[in-house]
Design an enzyme around this catalytic site. Structure first.
Site, mmCIF file in Angstrom:
data_model
loop_
_atom_site.group_PDB
_atom_site.id
_atom_site.type_symbol
_atom_site.label_atom_id
_atom_site.label_comp_id
_atom_site.label_asym_id
_atom_site.label_seq_id
_atom_site.Cartn_x
_atom_site.Cartn_y
_atom_site.Cartn_z
ATOM 1 C CD GLU A 190 38.026 49.967 -18.937
ATOM 2 O OE1 GLU A 190 38.352 50.716 -19.866
ATOM 3 O OE2 GLU A 190 38.382 50.148 -17.745
ATOM 4 N N GLY A 192 32.800 48.191 -17.667
ATOM 5 C CA GLY A 192 32.715 49.440 -16.922
ATOM 6 C C GLY A 192 33.170 50.600 -17.790
ATOM 7 C CB VAL A 193 31.390 52.556 -20.381
ATOM 8 C CG1 VAL A 193 31.582 53.812 -21.217
ATOM 9 C CG2 VAL A 193 31.369 51.321 -21.279
ATOM 10 N N GLY A 195 30.617 56.603 -15.591
ATOM 11 C CA GLY A 195 29.450 57.484 -15.639
ATOM 12 C C GLY A 195 28.188 56.864 -15.067
ATOM 13 C CE1 TYR A 196 29.597 53.130 -10.713
ATOM 14 C CE2 TYR A 196 30.619 55.253 -11.204
ATOM 15 C CZ TYR A 196 30.690 53.974 -10.669
ATOM 16 O OH TYR A 196 31.862 53.532 -10.109
ATOM 17 C CB SER A 205 39.027 53.875 -19.465
ATOM 18 O OG SER A 205 37.734 53.344 -19.411
ATOM 19 C CG ASP A 222 28.435 50.742 -17.919
ATOM 20 O OD1 ASP A 222 29.530 51.226 -17.570
ATOM 21 O OD2 ASP A 222 27.394 50.803 -17.214
ATOM 22 C CG ASP A 240 24.253 42.362 -14.524
ATOM 23 O OD1 ASP A 240 25.391 42.379 -13.987
ATOM 24 O OD2 ASP A 240 23.188 42.285 -13.881
ATOM 25 C CG HIS A 266 34.993 47.624 -8.733
ATOM 26 N ND1 HIS A 266 35.944 47.097 -9.576
ATOM 27 C CD2 HIS A 266 34.827 48.921 -9.121
ATOM 28 C CE1 HIS A 266 36.341 48.034 -10.424
ATOM 29 N NE2 HIS A 266 35.664 49.145 -10.178
HETATM 30 C C1 LIG Z 1 34.405 52.840 -12.149
HETATM 31 S S1 LIG Z 1 33.270 53.012 -13.463
HETATM 32 C C2 LIG Z 1 34.284 52.667 -14.864
HETATM 33 C C3 LIG Z 1 35.317 53.728 -15.126
HETATM 34 C C4 LIG Z 1 36.032 53.601 -16.445
HETATM 35 N N1 LIG Z 1 36.465 52.249 -16.723
HETATM 36 C C5 LIG Z 1 37.250 54.516 -16.454
HETATM 37 O O1 LIG Z 1 38.391 54.068 -16.161
HETATM 38 O O2 LIG Z 1 37.082 55.711 -16.775
HETATM 39 C C6 LIG Z 1 32.268 51.577 -13.259
HETATM 40 C C7 LIG Z 1 31.206 51.368 -14.325
HETATM 41 O O3 LIG Z 1 30.748 50.020 -14.182
HETATM 42 C C8 LIG Z 1 29.370 49.950 -14.493
HETATM 43 N N2 LIG Z 1 28.763 48.774 -13.827
HETATM 44 C C9 LIG Z 1 28.321 48.666 -12.548
HETATM 45 N N3 LIG Z 1 27.806 47.436 -12.323
HETATM 46 C C10 LIG Z 1 27.947 46.741 -13.479
HETATM 47 C C11 LIG Z 1 27.601 45.410 -13.885
HETATM 48 N N4 LIG Z 1 27.021 44.553 -13.034
HETATM 49 N N5 LIG Z 1 27.872 45.042 -15.148
HETATM 50 C C12 LIG Z 1 28.459 45.902 -16.024
HETATM 51 N N6 LIG Z 1 28.801 47.181 -15.694
HETATM 52 C C13 LIG Z 1 28.552 47.594 -14.440
HETATM 53 C C14 LIG Z 1 28.809 51.273 -13.981
HETATM 54 O O4 LIG Z 1 27.616 51.614 -14.656
HETATM 55 C C15 LIG Z 1 29.969 52.240 -14.214
HETATM 56 O O5 LIG Z 1 29.761 52.980 -15.404
#
Ligand SMILES: C[S@@+](CC[C@H](N)C(=O)[O-])C[C@H]1O[C@@H](n2cnc3c(N)ncnc32)[C@H](O)[C@@H]1O
Length: 373
Positions: A190, A192-193, A195-196, A205, A222, A240, A266
């Site tokens: 997955e 996107g872990v 918590g940003y 998740s 992430d 990234d 996204h």
């Molecule tokens: C919406 S959250 C994920 C929520 C999680 N999957 C859940 O369902 O509980 C988005 C995550 O994507 C990470 N993110 C943002 N830009 C990214 C990138 N370019 N590459 C990887 N991760 C990224 C952020 O740090 C954030 O933790």
């Protein structure tokens, strides 16, 4: 052996016979294997509706060298530590290979032929009318061992703090498409872990997928270091998703993947980069999921409302044409795409898409009609 190696070895061997499991446990070491099994077992105990109080259970994993554990089970959770109780209320013993196959084997492997549950004498007849808290606690423990009563994805999302149910209504679609993978030894990635930029936040998740895929290995990716969420069967990596090289290096480390879920930035261009890098790494029969496609329309995410836009939705819609690539006449001049032969199905829901990796070799048959006109 690191935790991921232990997980993979035990899960793989659990698909074989008891002898293979025994050899694997010997290779791992009885204590290390027991620690892994107890963490898994206690993590699966459904404790939420237990009465107040904590029950201590003496567990003995029988094998060449029996390994004793003390399990503590209460409404707030369950855990275990190596050791013995002086005067246990209940002793549960079971062959360690049978426990391994029950927890990690394919459906039909669950057995309790070697299980013994020995209660301390209850000489007070009151137990018939007012069961002590140990009774339901042990029942939940046995349910976890036997694979009974596993919760659904919506419940897991709420429990672990993922927005996949509530803000979004994704879990019924995941249930529908993931059901056939649930009991397989899948590798799930997955992006996107959660918590940003807070390294401690998120992970909901990942824990949800771990509980859902009882034989799965879950990798969270992430842009922020989320290693605080690493636990047995869950690993995290920093990458990234807009950077092809960092994703490719990560995929090389992980190996073949069964399921990818993109819940990262996204941003359309990032979604396309991640898909182009990771879809080729999916096993045939694998699934690639993209969440939160609403952003593909939003200017704040460089999106567009145009039907043929260069966005994540535009990219996915062109995959639909790729499904029918064989029906284009040569004169249409449609450039072939690598996905034409590998995307075998697409399913779109509100803000959510599932792409199936399977051979797409069909054609309409009558080339004279295709080329005419
Ligand atoms: C919406 S959250 C994920 C929520 C999680 N999957 C859940 O369902 O509980 C988005 C995550 O994507 C990470 N993110 C943002 N830009 C990214 C990138 N370019 N590459 C990887 N991760 C990224 C952020 O740090 C954030 O933790």
């Amino acid at each position: 052996m690191d935790s991921a190696d232990i997980a993979r070895s035990l899960i793989d061997s659990a698909g074989g016979d008891a002898e293979r499991v025994r050899e694997t446990i010997e290779r791992i070491g009885a204590e290390e294997a027991a620690a892994f099994l107890v963490a898994e077992l206690t993590g699966r105990v459904e404790t939420g509706t237990l009465p107040e109080g904590v029950t201590e259970v003496q567990l003995v994993l029988d094998g060449a060298r029996p390994v004793p554990y003390v399990l503590s089970i209460g409404r707030r959770g369950a855990g275990g530590r190596p050791g013995e109780l002086a005067d246990p209320e209940v002793v549960l013993s079971q062959d360690v290979t049978e426990v391994t196959r029950s927890l990690f084997g394919p459906p039909g492997c669950q057995d309790s032929a070697t299980r013994r549950v020995r209660w301390r004498d209850h000489d007070d007849p009151k137990v018939y009318f007012a069961p002590p808290p140990a009774f339901p606690a042990v029942e939940r423990l046995l349910a976890a061992l036997d694979g009974r009563g596993a919760p659904g994805l919506a419940e897991l999302a709420l429990r672990h703090g993922s927005d996949k149910w509530g803000i979004h209504e994704y879990t019924p679609h995941y249930e529908h498409h993931f059901a056939r993978y649930r009991d397989r030894p899948v590798t799930v990635v997955e992006i996107g872990v959660g918590g940003y930029d807070d390294p401690e936040a998120g992970g909901g998740s990942l824990r949800m997928w771990k509980r859902y895929f009882r034989r799965g290995l879950v990798h969270g990716v992430d842009i922020t270091d989320k290693s605080s969420h690493t636990e047995p069967r869950v690993t995290t990596s920093v990458a990234d998703q807009s950077d092809l090289a960092s994703l490719a290096a990560l995929a090389d480390r992980i190996g073949p993947i069964d399921i990818v879920i993109d819940d990262g930035s996204h941003v359309s261009a990032h979604v396309v980069t991640a898909f182009s890098t990771l879809f080729p790494r999916l096993r045939p029969g694998g699934l690639y999921v993209v969440e939160d496609l609403q952003t593909s329309y939003w200017p704040s995410f460089s999106g567009s409302y145009a039907e043929d836009a260069d966005t994540s939705m535009g990219f996915l819609k062109r995959l639909v044409d790729g499904l029918n690539h064989a029906e284009y006449p040569a004169k249409a001049g449609r450039p072939p795409r690598p996905t034409d032969h590998e995307v075998g199905g697409l399913h779109f829901y509100h803000n959510l898409a599932f792409v199936e990796k399977r051979a797409n070799s069909g054609h309409g048959g009558i080339s004279r009609l295709r080329e005419a006109g």
